[in-house]
Design a protein around this motif. Structure first.
Motif, PDB file in Angstrom:
ATOM      1  N   VAL A   2       0.842  -1.199   0.000  1.00 44.94           N
ATOM      2  CA  VAL A   2       0.000   0.000   0.000  1.00 44.94           C
ATOM      3  C   VAL A   2       0.879   1.253   0.000  1.00 44.94           C
ATOM      4  O   VAL A   2       0.661   2.189  -0.771  1.00 44.94           O
ATOM      5  CB  VAL A   2      -0.948   0.010   1.228  1.00 44.94           C
ATOM      6  CG1 VAL A   2      -1.542   1.401   1.436  1.00 44.94           C
ATOM      7  CG2 VAL A   2      -2.060  -1.005   1.042  1.00 44.94           C
ATOM      8  N   ALA A   3       1.908   1.241   0.853  1.00 45.55           N
ATOM      9  CA  ALA A   3       2.788   2.406   0.941  1.00 45.55           C
ATOM     10  C   ALA A   3       3.428   2.695  -0.415  1.00 45.55           C
ATOM     11  O   ALA A   3       3.478   3.838  -0.868  1.00 45.55           O
ATOM     12  CB  ALA A   3       3.857   2.175   2.003  1.00 45.55           C
ATOM     13  N   ARG A   4       3.879   1.632  -1.082  1.00 48.66           N
ATOM     14  CA  ARG A   4       4.525   1.803  -2.377  1.00 48.66           C
ATOM     15  C   ARG A   4       3.536   2.422  -3.382  1.00 48.66           C
ATOM     16  O   ARG A   4       3.856   3.337  -4.122  1.00 48.66           O
ATOM     17  CB  ARG A   4       5.017   0.443  -2.877  1.00 48.66           C
ATOM     18  CG  ARG A   4       6.062   0.489  -3.966  1.00 48.66           C
ATOM     19  CD  ARG A   4       6.342  -0.902  -4.518  1.00 48.66           C
ATOM     20  NE  ARG A   4       5.119  -1.640  -4.881  1.00 48.66           N
ATOM     21  CZ  ARG A   4       4.374  -1.379  -5.943  1.00 48.66           C
ATOM     22  NH1 ARG A   4       4.696  -0.402  -6.755  1.00 48.66           N
ATOM     23  NH2 ARG A   4       3.289  -2.096  -6.184  1.00 48.66           N
TER      24      ARG A   4
ATOM     25  N   ALA B 116       3.646   6.213  -5.119  1.00 47.83           N
ATOM     26  CA  ALA B 116       3.712   6.337  -6.582  1.00 47.83           C
ATOM     27  C   ALA B 116       2.558   7.175  -7.111  1.00 47.83           C
ATOM     28  O   ALA B 116       2.700   7.904  -8.097  1.00 47.83           O
ATOM     29  CB  ALA B 116       3.708   4.951  -7.220  1.00 47.83           C
ATOM     30  N   ALA B 117       1.417   7.095  -6.463  1.00 48.33           N
ATOM     31  CA  ALA B 117       0.228   7.804  -6.966  1.00 48.33           C
ATOM     32  C   ALA B 117       0.255   9.289  -6.630  1.00 48.33           C
ATOM     33  O   ALA B 117      -0.373  10.094  -7.310  1.00 48.33           O
ATOM     34  CB  ALA B 117      -1.038   7.175  -6.383  1.00 48.33           C
ATOM     35  N   CYS B 118       0.965   9.655  -5.575  1.00 48.02           N
ATOM     36  CA  CYS B 118       0.908  11.041  -5.098  1.00 48.02           C
ATOM     37  C   CYS B 118       1.600  11.993  -6.087  1.00 48.02           C
ATOM     38  O   CYS B 118       2.764  11.815  -6.403  1.00 48.02           O
ATOM     39  CB  CYS B 118       1.572  11.142  -3.726  1.00 48.02           C
ATOM     40  SG  CYS B 118       1.483  12.797  -3.032  1.00 48.02           S
ATOM     41  N   PRO B 119       0.885  13.010  -6.576  1.00 40.73           N
ATOM     42  CA  PRO B 119       1.476  13.907  -7.565  1.00 40.73           C
ATOM     43  C   PRO B 119       2.451  14.916  -6.948  1.00 40.73           C
ATOM     44  O   PRO B 119       3.222  15.556  -7.659  1.00 40.73           O
ATOM     45  CB  PRO B 119       0.269  14.635  -8.147  1.00 40.73           C
ATOM     46  CG  PRO B 119      -0.747  14.624  -7.066  1.00 40.73           C
ATOM     47  CD  PRO B 119      -0.516  13.351  -6.281  1.00 40.73           C
ATOM     48  N   THR B 120       2.412  15.091  -5.636  1.00 47.01           N
ATOM     49  CA  THR B 120       3.365  15.996  -4.980  1.00 47.01           C
ATOM     50  C   THR B 120       4.306  15.122  -4.153  1.00 47.01           C
ATOM     51  O   THR B 120       4.249  13.904  -4.229  1.00 47.01           O
ATOM     52  CB  THR B 120       2.643  16.986  -4.044  1.00 47.01           C
ATOM     53  OG1 THR B 120       2.110  16.257  -2.939  1.00 47.01           O
ATOM     54  CG2 THR B 120       1.517  17.700  -4.751  1.00 47.01           C
ATOM     55  N   SER B 121       5.141  15.746  -3.333  1.00 45.31           N
ATOM     56  CA  SER B 121       5.995  14.913  -2.482  1.00 45.31           C
ATOM     57  C   SER B 121       5.414  14.788  -1.077  1.00 45.31           C
ATOM     58  O   SER B 121       6.142  14.596  -0.111  1.00 45.31           O
ATOM     59  CB  SER B 121       7.419  15.464  -2.474  1.00 45.31           C
ATOM     60  OG  SER B 121       7.385  16.860  -2.321  1.00 45.31           O
ATOM     61  N   ALA B 122       4.080  14.894  -0.960  1.00 50.21           N
ATOM     62  CA  ALA B 122       3.438  14.804   0.356  1.00 50.21           C
ATOM     63  C   ALA B 122       3.640  13.433   0.992  1.00 50.21           C
ATOM     64  O   ALA B 122       3.768  13.316   2.204  1.00 50.21           O
ATOM     65  CB  ALA B 122       1.949  15.113   0.233  1.00 50.21           C
TER      66      ALA B 122
END
Ligand code: SF4
Ligand code: SF4
Lengths: 489, 272
Positions: free
Chosen positions: B43-45, B49-55
């Motif tokens: 899930v973490a991976r 990968a899905a997050c468009p920012t570095s949040a």
């Protein structure tokens, strides 16, 4: 209908010739760079309010300015120079537009490296109005209310405004450049952040441009949901605008009352879609959320109740003599000026110009329906208020009819991720014609140009000011209600 | 007539939201929250990968794998909710409003499936001073340093009859000279940086600055643009951060209250 004419050396002169015709309206002028770093200029022109025609030309040196032919071109050509260093010969006001004195001359972000741009200094030259008793009144960039930043420089004699000069682009964020290199799927998030209160219109215009580039058709149910979102956004914007205009004449009760109706609609969106402003709803290929048939009824009732409440309050507002006194014949934009400056949206329709993307260049669900377009000819604050009141009722009806005949099926189809294509698409945002033009290379945005209705309409505001008293400026400004961020980008 | 409009308004039912319903409510914000018991490496991976920012980030420190969520960089796009297999949900309540920058960051130990709780950093000196000075009235000047108007619009909504900010003794004022607090929205653009500094200087000391929205906290979606200087704290000192894109009126109020906690938060009011 969209027509792209082949790129040719005579593109510029063809565009300029066409702009002389009375049935042609300038939509936008913008630049791009080709696959071999060559610069292009593109002219987008609406012919007969039926057909968008695009003329393109490679640029190797200065080009003739279109502004002497069509004043609507003035800001586009200044932006073209700021972004691409393309000089428009014969432009009556070639000062920089996007960048203030802190930006060095000769750095053009769309063609130059902008990783470390040094800070420059300088003094902006406002037009000087001279004569006995003329005073200058500077206002902004930070205003008294909770609004966006911009600068207004008034030259007044007593209370009467002789001249108003705008100085904007305080919120310029280099947005068009930010799109470059973004995967097509992610670009919609940037589009949603161009003008927050019209974020769904921006998202839909962007998505439609991508879908048009790839030749995808969006499922009918998704088209219907998009229509509902667009009309809801228009209702919310118009209701808030009418309320804010009341606030600007000191009529605070309806101002608070309309703010409350607006909040009712935002809360209805939260309840059914989990988002106040429909952010994240539109994506290339459709929409991300659907609702059940039980919910459609309840949502429809809430929207109808809000619209009914507003209609009743609007009637009371217009019957209030002090409101009539302040709204009537204030800030007149004549049809002639409106046409020359190329204004769009409610501002155009309040000056007797019948323009509405939903009828003239329909896309999605709008192709299958008829939209009433109200028209007033006086071009004053009252006309702009009436347009918004009428359109709120029309939007409510459109939502109601769409909910009654909501097509079944899915709301999302997949989009190809790596292709090369170019396309554009327009929607009628609450402020008027909003158009996205995209060029896609290997699934990424190579160029995205946004024709924003506010960018088009801002230059018309100062023309409506002379002869009015300075105390009426907030009201006149509010009756245009333009987006700073949408224009500044 | 004027009387008719007033009468209609007076006849309409009250819509004021109660204080308890208001504080920390995150409905409609689309901010994510994590269900630690469903957290896995997979899930973490996927969410990173899905997050468009570095949040969202994975941090491998001292032999343990932590998932880090920086609310200040989150643009509430809800991709992690879609990709998170139930481990990510829309937050119903948010506590990370009006806190110091470090407190915007949460971490979870993926193997233990538990949040790593950190001490909340102390308040700024200005916040302590203001607390002892302002009593229960606070004057706020909003400065838009380059927002998309989403955040500015939600601040305006605080004055509508649902939220009625004035009931807490909080007022929006027209001049920075009358303000105790600057509420700053947007990434600071190159063209607004000088005006923001001037406004800050014009506020009498002690003064508070609260940065609003993903843009104000981190630059948000505009981080790295050539026309943007950076988040608010790149230009003036900031005492509290309110994340969101845009933060809802409830989150804004919660954030403002957090900065002034003993004065405003309902549970602590008596101890103020
Ligand atoms: S909602 Fe926030 S954390 Fe989740 S993917 Fe989007 S930006 Fe990243
Ligand atoms: S945080 Fe989001 S809503 Fe606020 S200004 Fe930035 S993009 Fe707009």
């Amino acid at each position: 209908m969209n027509v792209t004419l082949p790129n040719s050396e005579t593109g510029i002169s063809q565009a300029l010739d066409l702009l002389r015709a009375p049935n042609a309206r300038l939509v936008s002028i913008f630049g791009s760079t080709g696959d071999h770093h060559e610069r292009y200029v593109h002219y987008l022109i609406d012919v007969n309010s039926r057909e968008y025609r695009m003329f393109s030309s490679v640029v190797t040196g200065p080009i003739p300015s279109a502004t002497p032919i069509s004043p609507a071109a003035a800001w586009y050509e200044r932006e073209l120079h700021d972004q691409y260093g393309i000089e428009c010969v014969g432009h009556p006001d070639p000062r920089p537009l996007l960048f203030h004195e802190n930006w060095p001359e000769n750095v053009h972000p769309m063609i130059d490296d902008v990783t470390h741009v040094p800070w420059a200094e300088g003094q902006y030259q406002f037009l000087k109005v001279q004569g006995a008793g003329v005073c200058e009144v500077p206002v902004g960039p930070i205003h008294a209310g909770i609004i966006e930043p911009g600068h207004f420089r008034f030259s007044v004699v007593g209370d009467t405004v002789l001249h108003l000069e705008l100085r904007h682009f305080y919120t310029h964020k280099g947005t068009e450049k930010l799109f470059e290199g973004t995967p097509v799927i992610d670009g919609v998030m940037i589009a949603e952040s161009v003008s927050g209160d019209n974020c769904f219109s921006h998202a839909v215009a962007y998505c439609q441009a991508i879908e048009s580039a790839f030749g995808i058709s969006v499922p009918p149910r998704a088209q219907a949901l998009r229509l509902i979102g667009l009309e809801l956004e228009r209702m919310i914007a118009h209701i808030a605008d009418v309320g804010a205009m009341c606030g600007d004449v000191g009529f605070n009760v309806p101002a608070a009352y309309t703010a409350r109706i607006k909040e009712t609609l935002l809360r209805a969106s939260t309840r059914f879609f989990g988002t106040r402003f429909w952010r994240g709803m539109a994506v290339p290929g459709g929409v991300t959320r659907d609702f059940s048939s039980a919910d459609t009824g309840e949502f429809g009732r809430m929207v109808a109740a809000a619209a009914g409440d507003f209609a009743e309050m609007a009637r009371l507002i217009l019957h209030t003599s002090s409101v009539q006194n302040r709204f009537e014949s204030t800030g007149i934009l004549t049809a002639e000026i409106a046409r020359q400056t190329g204004v769009v949206g409610p501002v155009a329709r309040a000056s007797g110009i019948r323009l509405d993307v939903r009828c003239d260049h329909p896309s999605g669900r709008y192709r299958d329906i008829n939209v009433d377009v109200p028209l007033y000819k006086y071009g004053d604050v009252l006309a702009r208020a009436r347009i918004r009141i009428d359109e709120t009722a029309i939007s409510m009806r459109l939502i109601h009819e769409t909910l009654k005949q909501l097509p079944a099926g899915s709301v999302l189809v997949s989009v190809p991720l790596s292709e090369n294509a170019e396309a554009w698409s327009a929607v009628e945002s609450p402020r008027g014609e909003l158009l996205y033009w995209v060029r896609i290379r290997d699934g990424k945005i190579a160029r995205c140009h946004i024709k924003s209705p506010s960018f088009q309409n801002w230059p018309a505001l100062p023309v409506a000011m002379p002869g009015n008293i300075i105390a009426d400026f907030p009201l006149i400004n509010k009756s245009f209600n333009l987006s700073y961020s949408g224009s500044d980008r | 007539m004027i009387g008719d409009a007033v009468e209609r308004s007076l006849r309409s039912p009250q819509v004021l939201i109660s204080v308890s319903e208001l504080f920390s409510n995150a409905a409609g914000s689309r901010m994510p929250d994590v269900q630690p018991d469903l957290l896995t490496d997979e899930v973490a991976r996927r969410v990173v990968a899905a997050c468009p920012t570095s949040a969202l980030k994975v941090d491998e420190a001292a032999g343990r794998t932590h998932l880090i969520l920086n609310y200040g960089e989150c643009i509430a796009c809800s991709r992690c909710v879609a990709a998170g297999n139930g481990a990510f949900r829309y937050a119903e309540r948010v506590a990370r409003c009006g806190v110091r920058k470090k407190a915007l960051i949460r971490r979870w130990d993926i193997q233990r499936r538990a949040e790593v709780v950190q001490d909340e950093p102390a308040l700024s000196q200005a916040a302590e001073q203001i607390r002892s000075l302002v009593g229960r009235a606070l004057n706020i000047r909003q400065v838009d340093a380059g927002s998309c108007n989403g955040c500015a619009g939600e601040i305006l909504a605080l004055t509508n009859p649902y939220y009625d900010l004035e009931r807490f003794g909080i007022h929006f004022v027209a001049s920075p000279k009358h303000a105790d607090m600057l509420l700053v929205t947007g990434p600071v653009t190159r063209n607004m940086a000088a005006a923001l500094k001037l406004a800050y200087d014009a506020v009498p000391s002690p003064k508070l600055v609260v940065a609003v929205g993903a843009c104000g906290c981190s630059g948000g979606i505009f981080a790295g643009s050539h026309a943007v200087v950076g988040p608010v704290d790149a230009v003036i000192p900031v005492d509290g951060y309110i994340p969101g894109c845009p933060p809802t009126p409830s989150m804004l109020l919660t954030g403002i209250a957090h900065v002034l906690r003993p004065l405003l938060l309902p549970s602590r009011r008596r101890t103020a």
